[in-house]
Design a protein around this motif. Structure first.
Motif, short mmCIF file in Angstrom:
data_model
loop_
_atom_site.label_atom_id
_atom_site.label_comp_id
_atom_site.label_asym_id
_atom_site.label_seq_id
_atom_site.Cartn_x
_atom_site.Cartn_y
_atom_site.Cartn_z
N GLY A 26 52.00 66.06 57.60
CA GLY A 26 51.21 67.32 57.69
C GLY A 26 50.85 67.91 55.89
O GLY A 26 50.23 69.08 56.13
N TYR A 27 51.23 67.11 55.23
CA TYR A 27 50.97 67.47 53.72
C TYR A 27 49.71 67.80 53.47
O TYR A 27 48.73 66.86 53.66
N THR A 28 49.17 68.78 52.74
CA THR A 28 48.02 69.13 52.28
C THR A 28 47.98 69.70 50.81
O THR A 28 48.83 70.89 50.88
N PRO A 29 47.43 69.17 49.83
CA PRO A 29 47.72 70.16 48.80
C PRO A 29 46.98 71.50 48.53
O PRO A 29 46.18 71.81 49.50
N ASN A 30 47.59 72.43 48.11
CA ASN A 30 47.01 73.84 48.17
C ASN A 30 45.53 74.05 47.70
O ASN A 30 44.88 74.71 47.94
N SER A 31 45.13 72.85 46.71
CA SER A 31 43.80 72.89 46.08
C SER A 31 42.80 72.48 47.14
O SER A 31 41.50 72.86 47.25
N ALA A 32 43.22 71.73 48.45
CA ALA A 32 42.28 71.67 49.60
C ALA A 32 42.59 72.37 50.67
O ALA A 32 41.81 72.34 51.67
#
Length: 373
Positions: A26-32
């Motif tokens: 479930g990891y998603t960078p804050n930028s995306a």
């Protein structure tokens, strides 16, 4: 955004979105994150890379976790759609599924009808599927054939699901690599007119990590569940390239071989078939048209394999053969027409009584079954 205040989920695999640990699901960078929320196309990093670059990042998810997600199905009134690969029915079965679904009705859906030889009667295959399902402890109400890849009979599937669900939730279940999420995408496209894939699909086992709920007009949901990992399939010992090569992509062209006892067929370097004892007979192979089959004498087979594996005998390639599991032998006495199934690869139809032996990678299943054709 504070993710503890609002839970967000990846539309591709169903995993809960988080921005803290890149090594966990479930990891998603804050930028995306903001862009994904704004566009309604929120993907975890794993699904984004798989969808756009065909790169799969492994995420730890145990078999127990996957099975636990199915436990709730038996506690509610729902329709269960069980997707199977018609070329590997045995490997497509979820052990103990009848206990998970409780008294809920089951619709068996056989995928990959597009690669069946045209001479095969679909009614015979669905009858055979029902019989195989009952032998596994299930009591399906019906069976259907579809193609997730070609969208064949998807409209018929939608009508059948609507007929059987009677306003209830619909759970779509299956083991990994049977094309479950591909079928789900075709259902969504047919129902909404949206031609873009919503659910992340690939030939890698274990792409869907959590339940994905698609709301229906009457307030119930169509729910894609994680693929249960069946570790005895060929998909778990082959690379992406080799898996694509041995997975049938178009209508099969059966190959028939006349063999005397003491002759061997090599299926690339990934499997082997020995005719041990019996009169001269014909054997018909149902495998990907791209899989090369070589014949030799059984007494020379070991030396032939050692000399040509990774070269003349491919897949696997020369660079991958050293990491490939050793082949192990299983012997069968055949008394009537029988299919010898190489789990996740295909099968050989044995037409006359005799003794045969099959060699498969250690950990991969080889079983006998009533002929499908």
């Amino acid at each position: 955004m504070n993710l503890t205040e609002e839970e967000l989920f990846c539309i591709g695999c169903g995993a809960k979105i988080q921005t803290e640990n890149a090594d966990e699901r479930g990891y998603t960078p804050n930028s995306a994150l903001a862009k994904g929320i704004e566009t309604g196309q929120l993907l975890c990093q794993r699904c984004f890379r798989l969808r756009h670059y065909n790169q799969l990042e492994k995420v730890e998810a145990t078999d127990d976790e996957f099975l636990a997600m199915l436990n709730s199905i038996g506690d509610e009134d729902a329709l269960v759609v069980k997707v199977v690969d018609i070329f590997d029915m045995y490997g497509s079965m979820i052990p103990g599924l009848h206990r998970f679904v409780g008294k809920n009705p089951i619709l068996i859906v056989g995928n990959k009808v597009d690669v069946l030889p045209r001479s095969v009667k679909h009614s015979r295959v669905t009858h055979w599927m029902m019989k195989q399902a009952r032998a596994a402890g299930l009591r399906p109400v019906d069976a259907m054939l579809v193609s997730g890849k070609k969208a064949t009979y998807i409209d018929d599937l939608l009508k059948k699901v609507e007929e059987l669900r009677e306003g209830r939730n619909v759970y779509v279940v299956g083991v990994t690599n049977v094309g479950k999420s591909t079928i789900m995408n075709q259902i969504i496209k047919a129902a909404t007119g949206n031609n873009e894939d919503v659910i992340t699909t690939s030939q890698f086992p274990g792409t869907t990590l959590d339940q994905i709920r698609i709301p229906l007009d009457d307030g119930s949901s169509l729910i894609d569940t994680p693929g249960i990992i069946h570790r005895h399939q060929m998909a778990h010992v082959l690379s992406e390239k080799d898996l694509h090569l041995v997975s049938p992509q178009k209508e099969l062209k059966p190959m028939t071989y006349q063999l005397n006892a003491g002759q061997t067929l090599f299926l690339g370097a990934i499997a082997r078939f020995d005719y041990v004892l019996g009169e001269r007979a014909s054997f018909t192979g149902y495998f990907s048209n791209d899989l090369k089959i070589h014949r030799t004498k059984t007494e020379k087979a070991d030396a032939f394999y050692d000399k040509h594996k990774g070269g003349l005998l491919q897949p696997p390639s020369e660079t991958e053969i050293e990491q490939f599991p050793k082949l192990v032998r299983r012997e069968f006495v055949v008394k009537e027409p029988t299919d010898i199934v190489f789990s996740g690869l295909g099968w050989i139809a044995v037409h006359k009584p005799g003794k045969v032996a099959v060699w498969v990678p250690e950990g991969v299943d080889a079983v006998i079954r009533e002929p499908i054709i």
